[in-house]
Motif scaffolding. Sequence first.
Motif, PDB file in Angstrom:
ATOM      1  N   LYS A  23       0.845  -1.211   0.000  1.00  0.00           N
ATOM      2  CA  LYS A  23       0.000   0.000   0.000  1.00  0.00           C
ATOM      3  C   LYS A  23       0.873   1.252   0.000  1.00  0.00           C
ATOM      4  O   LYS A  23       0.582   2.220  -0.708  1.00  0.00           O
ATOM      5  N   HIS A 139     -10.245   1.317   2.907  1.00  0.00           N
ATOM      6  CA  HIS A 139     -10.920   1.279   1.624  1.00  0.00           C
ATOM      7  C   HIS A 139     -10.306   2.263   0.632  1.00  0.00           C
ATOM      8  O   HIS A 139     -10.160   1.967  -0.541  1.00  0.00           O
ATOM      9  N   ALA A 142      -7.379   0.759  -1.088  1.00  0.00           N
ATOM     10  CA  ALA A 142      -7.520  -0.453  -1.878  1.00  0.00           C
ATOM     11  C   ALA A 142      -7.934  -0.118  -3.307  1.00  0.00           C
ATOM     12  O   ALA A 142      -8.580   0.891  -3.526  1.00  0.00           O
ATOM     13  N   PRO A 143      -7.616  -0.961  -4.255  1.00  0.00           N
ATOM     14  CA  PRO A 143      -6.724  -2.101  -4.125  1.00  0.00           C
ATOM     15  C   PRO A 143      -5.265  -1.679  -4.287  1.00  0.00           C
ATOM     16  O   PRO A 143      -4.947  -0.892  -5.162  1.00  0.00           O
ATOM     17  N   VAL A 154      -5.783  -9.349   0.720  1.00  0.00           N
ATOM     18  CA  VAL A 154      -6.907  -8.465   0.997  1.00  0.00           C
ATOM     19  C   VAL A 154      -7.071  -8.398   2.514  1.00  0.00           C
ATOM     20  O   VAL A 154      -7.290  -9.429   3.158  1.00  0.00           O
ATOM     21  N   ARG A 179     -13.590  -5.030   8.540  1.00  0.00           N
ATOM     22  CA  ARG A 179     -14.041  -4.105   7.488  1.00  0.00           C
ATOM     23  C   ARG A 179     -15.445  -4.494   7.043  1.00  0.00           C
ATOM     24  O   ARG A 179     -15.848  -5.656   7.146  1.00  0.00           O
ATOM     25  N   GLU A 183     -17.436  -3.541   1.184  1.00  0.00           N
ATOM     26  CA  GLU A 183     -16.179  -2.945   0.719  1.00  0.00           C
ATOM     27  C   GLU A 183     -15.168  -4.023   0.325  1.00  0.00           C
ATOM     28  O   GLU A 183     -14.425  -3.882  -0.643  1.00  0.00           O
ATOM     29  N   ILE A 184     -15.170  -5.100   1.093  1.00  0.00           N
ATOM     30  CA  ILE A 184     -14.245  -6.198   0.779  1.00  0.00           C
ATOM     31  C   ILE A 184     -14.628  -6.831  -0.562  1.00  0.00           C
ATOM     32  O   ILE A 184     -13.775  -7.076  -1.414  1.00  0.00           O
ATOM     33  N   GLU A 186     -16.234  -5.487  -2.990  1.00  0.00           N
ATOM     34  CA  GLU A 186     -15.908  -4.535  -4.055  1.00  0.00           C
ATOM     35  C   GLU A 186     -14.409  -4.598  -4.395  1.00  0.00           C
ATOM     36  O   GLU A 186     -14.010  -4.627  -5.560  1.00  0.00           O
ATOM     37  N   GLU A 187     -13.594  -4.634  -3.350  1.00  0.00           N
ATOM     38  CA  GLU A 187     -12.147  -4.686  -3.564  1.00  0.00           C
ATOM     39  C   GLU A 187     -11.744  -5.960  -4.313  1.00  0.00           C
ATOM     40  O   GLU A 187     -10.948  -5.933  -5.248  1.00  0.00           O
ATOM     41  N   GLU A 190     -12.626  -5.757  -7.936  1.00  0.00           N
ATOM     42  CA  GLU A 190     -11.651  -4.941  -8.661  1.00  0.00           C
ATOM     43  C   GLU A 190     -10.380  -5.719  -8.958  1.00  0.00           C
ATOM     44  O   GLU A 190      -9.824  -5.652 -10.047  1.00  0.00           O
TER      45      GLU A 190
END
Length: 441
Positions: A23, A139, A142-143, A154, A179, A183-184, A186-187, A190
């Motif tokens: 990150k 969030h 990510a990603p 993740v 989390r 959101e997870i 969605e990540e 992606e």
Amino acid sequence: MAHSGKYFIETYGCQMNEHDSEKMCELLERLGLQVDASPEQADVVVINTCAIREKAEHKVYSSLGTLRNMKRDKPEMIVVVAGCVAQQQKAKLLTKFHHLDLVLGAHHISELPELIEHIGKTRERISRVEFCNDVSSLHMLAPARGSSPVCSYVTVMQGCSNFCAYCVVPFTRGKEQSRDSLEIIEEVSELAGRGIKEITLLGQNVNAYGKDLENGRRFSQLLEKLSLVQGIERIRFTTSHPKDFDSSLAEAIAGLEKVCEHVHLPLQSGSDKVLEAMGRGYKFSDYLDKIQLLRIRAPECAITADMIVGFPGESDDDFEATVKALHRVRFDQIFSFKFSPRPGTLAEHMTDQVPEEIKKARLAKVHEIQDEITQTYHRQLEGSVVEALIEGHGRLQGQFFGRTRTNKIVNFSDDGHHAVGDIVKVTILRGLKHSLLGEIV
Ligand code: SAH
Ligand code: SF4
Ligand code: F3S
């Protein structure tokens, strides 16, 4: 964009820390910096640290020593200490190391770009270590750009609220926080869109996912949802805690095609007395019951663990219980450590600390027993066909490497018809000490 130039990042510790580094790489690149292979020419140097054992912590001090000399020749260099030592030592690090510019706790990773720009302009020396307990910043991050084109981490939860007597993690990562599952999802979608085939869900206590959320999904339900994401072929998760392991996870492994047959379920000790002193929340017999459940529902499932030898008060009999446990469970693989007293933990000042020589001898014994068991498992696979995801090119020319669903590393020659990201059937030719050697069917 205040910085165009180079950055260098050095990472110690667990997969969570590796992912945090990924990150930070992404954030630094958004700032216009490019990665460099060594710190000499870098404008920004980040050391992402681990405090789990004394040895890990010492690495940061030797890295900082080396950087002191480099910064003499390059005073504009920005030096950052991130991760668990940063969180533990806080601003003390700034006092001790005058060439250090930024101390960055795990909850502040998203602020890295602004902080770098600010320091570049003002040369202010900053410590950012308050726990903010806001998982929504994950969030925004990510990603993250991972180091593999086909596998990705993740984060599903951060922190740990267990306070095992030996462990710094609750102090360095804050309380357990899951989390939001949407959101997870969605990540992960992606990631799938970018060609990722395998995800590893990360949490210090990943199978407790959702317990802290009101009306939130539980871990096995999250696995179910993630199984529906098109393009993702394999789902792994780490680390599971025995006290939170229940039949729903065994069912998920048995029933969900994409969930790989591997659980990392640290036992730590085979002695009930030691487990109790550690505050682990289970007895050895409870542990056995749980893996029995798993082995009935998913007989193929590999089980790995972490073990600690030489916890304060561990007698010869206690250690014998650990030896027996290794023979009884027959783990596929374990990571074993000598107990290391950590500042601020309950075990730091416990009486009956075990002498270093005894810890050393016990660790050697554990290694010897487990090496034999692991190699036996590997040899038993000779002649069988396993499924492997091709993760990259091996060290030898014309070779691929990948992992089996049970998380064993397998090397095999490139047959000219496959590429990184393909899932192939591989016949195992040889079971080695740490890996398998095979050929594509
Ligand atoms: N959350 C995971 C693992 C966290 S740390 C779990 O609960 O299992 C990874 C491993 O480091 C632990 O499982 C433990 O075996 C080891 N470890 C943690 N603190 C330690 C210490 N003070 N000394 C030696 N080993 C330690
Ligand atoms: Fe540390 Fe225990 Fe939490 Fe694992 S469960 S991170 S060993 S406190
Ligand atoms: Fe180390 Fe922190 Fe991970 S102490 S093991 S980097 S959570």
